[in-house]
Design a protein around this motif. Structure first.
Motif, PDB file in Angstrom:
ATOM      1  N   GLU A 132       0.769  46.921  32.210  1.00 36.90           N
ATOM      2  CA  GLU A 132       0.155  47.150  33.506  1.00 36.90           C
ATOM      3  C   GLU A 132       0.978  48.065  34.398  1.00 36.90           C
ATOM      4  O   GLU A 132       0.522  48.441  35.482  1.00 36.90           O
ATOM      5  CB  GLU A 132      -0.052  45.809  34.220  1.00 36.90           C
ATOM      6  N   VAL A 133       2.192  48.442  33.996  1.00 36.99           N
ATOM      7  CA  VAL A 133       3.071  49.187  34.876  1.00 36.99           C
ATOM      8  C   VAL A 133       2.471  50.532  35.278  1.00 36.99           C
ATOM      9  O   VAL A 133       2.680  51.014  36.397  1.00 36.99           O
ATOM     10  CB  VAL A 133       4.465  49.375  34.219  1.00 36.99           C
ATOM     11  N   VAL A 134       1.682  51.146  34.387  1.00 42.63           N
ATOM     12  CA  VAL A 134       1.122  52.463  34.709  1.00 42.63           C
ATOM     13  C   VAL A 134      -0.031  52.356  35.688  1.00 42.63           C
ATOM     14  O   VAL A 134      -0.476  53.372  36.240  1.00 42.63           O
ATOM     15  CB  VAL A 134       0.647  53.175  33.425  1.00 42.63           C
ATOM     16  N   ARG A 135      -0.523  51.151  35.914  1.00 40.46           N
ATOM     17  CA  ARG A 135      -1.643  50.962  36.844  1.00 40.46           C
ATOM     18  C   ARG A 135      -1.181  50.477  38.205  1.00 40.46           C
ATOM     19  O   ARG A 135      -1.990  50.149  39.071  1.00 40.46           O
ATOM     20  CB  ARG A 135      -2.644  49.969  36.252  1.00 40.46           C
ATOM     21  N   LEU A 136       0.151  50.391  38.373  1.00 47.17           N
ATOM     22  CA  LEU A 136       0.713  49.919  39.631  1.00 47.17           C
ATOM     23  C   LEU A 136       1.458  51.059  40.316  1.00 47.17           C
ATOM     24  O   LEU A 136       2.032  51.927  39.650  1.00 47.17           O
ATOM     25  CB  LEU A 136       1.666  48.756  39.364  1.00 47.17           C
ATOM     26  N   PRO A 137       1.456  51.055  41.665  1.00 46.54           N
ATOM     27  CA  PRO A 137       2.221  52.088  42.361  1.00 46.54           C
ATOM     28  C   PRO A 137       3.715  51.867  42.133  1.00 46.54           C
ATOM     29  O   PRO A 137       4.137  50.725  41.871  1.00 46.54           O
ATOM     30  CB  PRO A 137       1.828  51.887  43.841  1.00 46.54           C
TER      31      PRO A 137
ATOM     32  N   ILE B 148      -1.057  61.683  33.415  1.00 47.83           N
ATOM     33  CA  ILE B 148       0.410  61.669  33.418  1.00 47.83           C
ATOM     34  C   ILE B 148       0.951  62.128  32.073  1.00 47.83           C
ATOM     35  O   ILE B 148       1.876  62.952  31.996  1.00 47.83           O
ATOM     36  CB  ILE B 148       0.932  60.254  33.757  1.00 47.83           C
ATOM     37  N   VAL B 149       0.366  61.632  30.973  1.00 46.48           N
ATOM     38  CA  VAL B 149       0.831  62.007  29.637  1.00 46.48           C
ATOM     39  C   VAL B 149       0.668  63.496  29.408  1.00 46.48           C
ATOM     40  O   VAL B 149       1.531  64.154  28.814  1.00 46.48           O
ATOM     41  CB  VAL B 149       0.070  61.189  28.564  1.00 46.48           C
ATOM     42  N   SER B 150      -0.423  64.053  29.893  1.00 53.44           N
ATOM     43  CA  SER B 150      -0.678  65.481  29.668  1.00 53.44           C
ATOM     44  C   SER B 150       0.358  66.350  30.346  1.00 53.44           C
ATOM     45  O   SER B 150       0.623  67.479  29.907  1.00 53.44           O
ATOM     46  CB  SER B 150      -2.085  65.841  30.165  1.00 53.44           C
ATOM     47  N   THR B 151       0.962  65.863  31.435  1.00 51.60           N
ATOM     48  CA  THR B 151       1.972  66.658  32.140  1.00 51.60           C
ATOM     49  C   THR B 151       3.377  66.454  31.582  1.00 51.60           C
ATOM     50  O   THR B 151       4.287  67.216  31.930  1.00 51.60           O
ATOM     51  CB  THR B 151       1.979  66.304  33.645  1.00 51.60           C
TER      52      THR B 151
ATOM     53  N   ASP C  21       0.142  56.306  41.502  1.00 53.08           N
ATOM     54  CA  ASP C  21      -0.102  57.355  42.498  1.00 53.08           C
ATOM     55  C   ASP C  21      -0.001  58.744  41.895  1.00 53.08           C
ATOM     56  O   ASP C  21      -0.460  59.728  42.494  1.00 53.08           O
ATOM     57  CB  ASP C  21       0.903  57.229  43.650  1.00 53.08           C
ATOM     58  N   LEU C  22       0.622  58.838  40.701  1.00 51.89           N
ATOM     59  CA  LEU C  22       0.798  60.136  40.058  1.00 51.89           C
ATOM     60  C   LEU C  22      -0.433  60.579  39.284  1.00 51.89           C
ATOM     61  O   LEU C  22      -0.491  61.710  38.793  1.00 51.89           O
ATOM     62  CB  LEU C  22       2.000  60.088  39.111  1.00 51.89           C
ATOM     63  N   GLY C  23      -1.409  59.673  39.135  1.00 49.81           N
ATOM     64  CA  GLY C  23      -2.621  60.000  38.405  1.00 49.81           C
ATOM     65  C   GLY C  23      -2.935  58.966  37.349  1.00 49.81           C
ATOM     66  O   GLY C  23      -2.243  57.946  37.218  1.00 49.81           O
ATOM     67  N   SER C  24      -3.975  59.205  36.553  1.00 53.71           N
ATOM     68  CA  SER C  24      -4.333  58.283  35.483  1.00 53.71           C
ATOM     69  C   SER C  24      -3.312  58.384  34.364  1.00 53.71           C
ATOM     70  O   SER C  24      -2.586  59.388  34.274  1.00 53.71           O
ATOM     71  CB  SER C  24      -5.719  58.624  34.944  1.00 53.71           C
TER      72      SER C  24
END
Length: 808
Positions: free
Chosen positions: A764-769, A780-783, A773-776
């Protein structure tokens, strides 16, 4: 390199055919026979089994009656390598024949004859049974008795048959063998929680089955006798009714009923009334074939006890005594009446085998117990009585003087423990009924939110409590959620099964080693359905000094008693502690001019004064400034063969050093989530709670640092310090990353510093601020570029946090 088929192939391809060749049918061969409990412990999602002690094959002449063991070895191993293990299993299971085989060679050890030889084949079932019958002194009728089937009606919640454990099987057959040899009084010693009543039910099952064969026209009658209602009601309801149904059972109360087969009675019900009107005289002296005396160290063990009349009246019956704590004294001697035990299964054995819950001890020193308490000159108690000068100590509290602020302090301490799990059941043993009520009220006031949600979250269960039966039934039912905490004096010290009990609290001195063992036994039952794999003893009064007794886990040997005419009830009276108690809380006796009195008994109340009000016997002090002086956690060390307590820190340090060769090796395991979960699972299996090790006032310390400090004295660093070091060590690497990658790395490091490693490894860490806030996650992976995934970034952060530099 050594080659050869696996052990299981040796068993399947060679040993099983060799057994079948001499007549051992498949149903008489028990593979993987358990001699230790199989438990599954889970630590952060990782499960592992405990208790791998299993005999390769146990040979049974009928189902449930072992007569020989077979230990298999791989083909390239020598059969001799398995002999000692086979002999140990044979001794444990009480069988005379032990085999070890690698498929090419069979070694036979005859424990009865004391011989060992290489043989061409295994014994036939008839030959093995003949050796067993000889070893146990069985004639034809005795052999037929032991061969009766066990009861297989009682089942688990999942529907599996509850089979007798190895030691219960041995216990039943030892008792039956003694009966077959003509013995009339038999003693069985089994630690609390090891299933004495289930064992007794299986004993009755075999006796009844055999009686139907040898005397089909007559009912085989059994009397189950104890000195408390709970000691007869729980076996009747939980074991005997399930196994035999309600029809053959009868609870003795009021008039005699001669039409049933299995009777349950207390001494009080049978011995009530005058000598001529005692109920037991309404039953002929030869009415019962067997009398089972539960907790036989109590009541009838005394020679001059009025209850002894019951056993003397039914003297023609076989009398089987069950106890975990036999007594020997001037007038009470369990061994003298019942004889030497035919079988013993101790607390230490039960814990080591995994059938009993291990425990730890939290010793808490309170200021009045450590320093003593002295009243001010001329100080008056609540009722205006002057308090005699002098220094009062632990044995005087709640007997001579009530220190209510001391009780409040204990309630506050226990409430802090229960905050981890407010549903964890707890018994608090108090000095008497009044103290139990004071403790109940203090727990209510310390936990208003819990009590508001459940008015019976904490209750008093004592002899004089009008609701005691209902409350005890609810408290001892693991399926019910209330009550959670029970305060008591002696009512719950013996014979009450509370399977999910997590805390045993000692708030009164325990002078009797027998009673102490009974109290500790309240917590030894396992209850995996609620995750109970251990329990904790919280000791405020130094009662756990009984653990230092070298005979604590053993049983008294036969001794010759002196003939002094002491008070027959003295051993059951708690005089306030052992004057030789080495506990650091012992202080000087208070000075005259007052006399220490015994506490009010479990079923007694203080006599009324002239106005009809209860006259306060104790001096009651409402004020006082008390505090916790020290606290230490200890665990039993069974490596010496005794339950000797060792400091918790030393125990943890030893366990941690078994997991890794040094701090760097432990940090390396901790840096990867799978191996970290393995470490946590092994710590949990050893009953190590990391929360008990965290430095006071330092919530930001990583568990790894706590473990390294305990095991190798490495200074503990906070998570914030680890993050600072990680950023310094990897500054150049971070600057080379993209802006989004740096933002992700910094967010993970910041989140670790505040919440710990579990927060950054959660899906769940990627769904928390602030990461969300950096995106989906996909954006994020694409960048990140270069085939980098969020998972690989999280793993990298863990490596940074727990790198070797963090340990140096």
């Amino acid at each position: 390199m050594l080659q050869g088929p696996p052990e299981r192939d040796t068993c399947r391809d060679v040993i099983l055919p060799a057994l079948a060749k001499v007549g051992w049918a498949d149903e008489l061969i028990r593979p993987e026979y358990p001699v230790t409990a199989m438990r599954v412990v889970s630590g952060s999602g990782v499960e592992r089994e405990l208790g791998a002690g299993r005999v390769d094959y146990v040979l049974e002449v009928v189902s449930g009656l072992p007569v020989a063991v077979v230990e298999a070895k791989r083909a390239y191993r020598s059969a001799a390598d398995g002999v000692q293990q086979a002999v140990r299993y044979a001794e444990q299971l009480d069988v005379p024949i032990a085999y070890a085989s690698n498929g090419k060679e069979i070694i036979e050890r005859d424990l009865l004859a004391g011989t060992e030889r290489v043989v061409d084949s295994f014994m036939t079932p008839a030959e093995a049974w003949s050796r067993y019958a000889s070893a146990h002194g069985l004639d034809k009728d005795g052999a037929e008795l032991l061969q009766q089937p066990f009861n297989r009606i009682k089942r688990t919640a999942s529907g599996d048959v509850i089979e007798p454990r190895w030691y219960q099987t041995v216990a039943v057959h030892r008792v039956l063998s003694a009966i077959a040899r003509g013995e009339r009084r038999i003693l069985l010693l089994m630690a609390t929680g090891t299933g004495k009543t289930f064992t007794a039910m299986q004993l009755v099952q075999k006796l009844r089955a055999h009686a139907r064969i040898v005397n089909p026209g007559r009912n085989h009658r059994v009397l189950y006798l104890a000195d408390r209602d709970a000691l007869v009601e729980q076996p009747r309801r939980k074991d005997f009714t399930v196994a035999f149904g309600a029809d053959p059972l009868w609870r003795v109360a009021g008039g005699a009923n001669r039409s049933r087969e299995i009777y349950f009675a207390t001494y009080q019900a049978l011995a009530g009334g005058d000598d001529e009107g005692k109920l037991f005289r309404d039953y002929p002296s030869d009415f019962f074939d067997v009398v089972i005396v539960d907790e036989c160290h109590r009541g009838s063990a005394a020679e001059n006890s009025s209850w002894r009349q019951i056993l003397e009246h039914f003297d023609s019956a076989v009398q089987v005594g069950l106890t975990a704590t036999p007594k020997q004294g001037d007038t009470v001697d369990t061994f003298r009446y019942f004889g030497e035990p035919v079988f013993t299964y101790s607390l230490r054995q039960g814990i080591e085998d995994g059938f009993l819950a291990p425990y730890r001890v939290r010793r808490v020193l309170l200021s009045p117990d450590t320093e003593g308490w002295e009243p001010d000159p001329g100080q008056l108690d609540r009722f205006g009585r002057e308090i005699p000068e002098g220094r009062y100590s632990t044995r005087d509290f709640e007997r001579v003087v009530r220190l209510l602020m001391r009780t409040d302090l204990v309630a506050s301490f226990l409430s802090r423990i229960l905050r981890r799990d407010p549903t964890a059941r707890m018994i608090i043993f108090c000095v008497d009924q009044q103290h139990a009520d004071d403790m109940r009220r203090a727990m209510v006031n310390a936990n208003p939110t819990l009590v508001a949600a459940d008015p019976e979250w904490v209750v008093r269960i004592v002899g004089a409590e009008g609701e005691k039966v209902r409350l005890l039934e609810a408290f001892s039912d693991p399926e019910r959620t209330s009550p959670v905490v029970a305060t008591t004096s002696r009512l719950l010290s013996t014979g009450v099964d509370i399977e999910d009990l997590k805390y045993v609290v000692l708030f009164r001195p325990v002078g009797s080693a027998v009673e102490f063992k009974q109290i500790i036994g309240r917590g030894t039952r396992l209850y995996p359905d609620k995750g109970k794999a251990s329990f904790e003893i919280v000791d405020f009064v130094g009662a756990t000094s009984h653990f230092a007794d070298p005979d604590f886990d053993g049983f008294p040997s036969w001794v010759v008693d002196n003939t002094e005419d002491d008070d027959p009830g003295a051993e059951d009276e708690d005089t306030g502690g052992d004057p030789t108690d080495p506990s650091p809380s012992t202080v000087a006796d208070p000075a005259p001019p007052f006399t220490v009195t015994d506490p009010v008994g479990e079923d007694e109340v203080s006599p009324p004064d002239g106005a009809g009000h209860q006259r306060p016997e104790k001096l009651t002090v409402d004020d006082g400034h008390f505090f916790v002086v020290a606290e230490a956690v200890q665990v039993p060390d069974t490596s010496t063969g005794k339950l000797v307590l060792t400091e918790y820190g030393e125990y943890v340090a030893g366990r941690v050093r078994q997991l890794a060769s040094g701090p760097h090796a432990l940090a390396d395991r901790w840096a990867r989530q799978p191996s970290r979960q393995e470490v946590l699972a092994e710590l949990k299996a050893a009953d190590i709670d990391l929360s008990d090790l965290s430095p006071t006032g330092e919530d930001g310390v990583d568990p790894l640092d706590v473990l390294m400090q305990v095991a190798w004295n490495v200074p503990a660093r906070t998570r914030a310090e680890r993050v600072r070091r990680a950023r310094e060590a990897h500054h150049v690497d971070m600057e080379a990353r993209s802006e989004t990658a740096r933002a992700v790395l910094n967010a993970l490091l910041d989140r670790y510093a505040v919440h710990g490693v579990d927060e950054i490894t959660s899906p769940e860490v990627v769904r928390l601020p602030p990461i969300s806030d950096l995106g989906s996650p996909r954006d994020i992976v694409s960048t990140l570029g270069g085939g980098v995934t969020l998972g690989s970034v999280i793993n990298e952060v863990q490596e940074w946090i727990y790198s070797d530099k963090s340990v140096s």
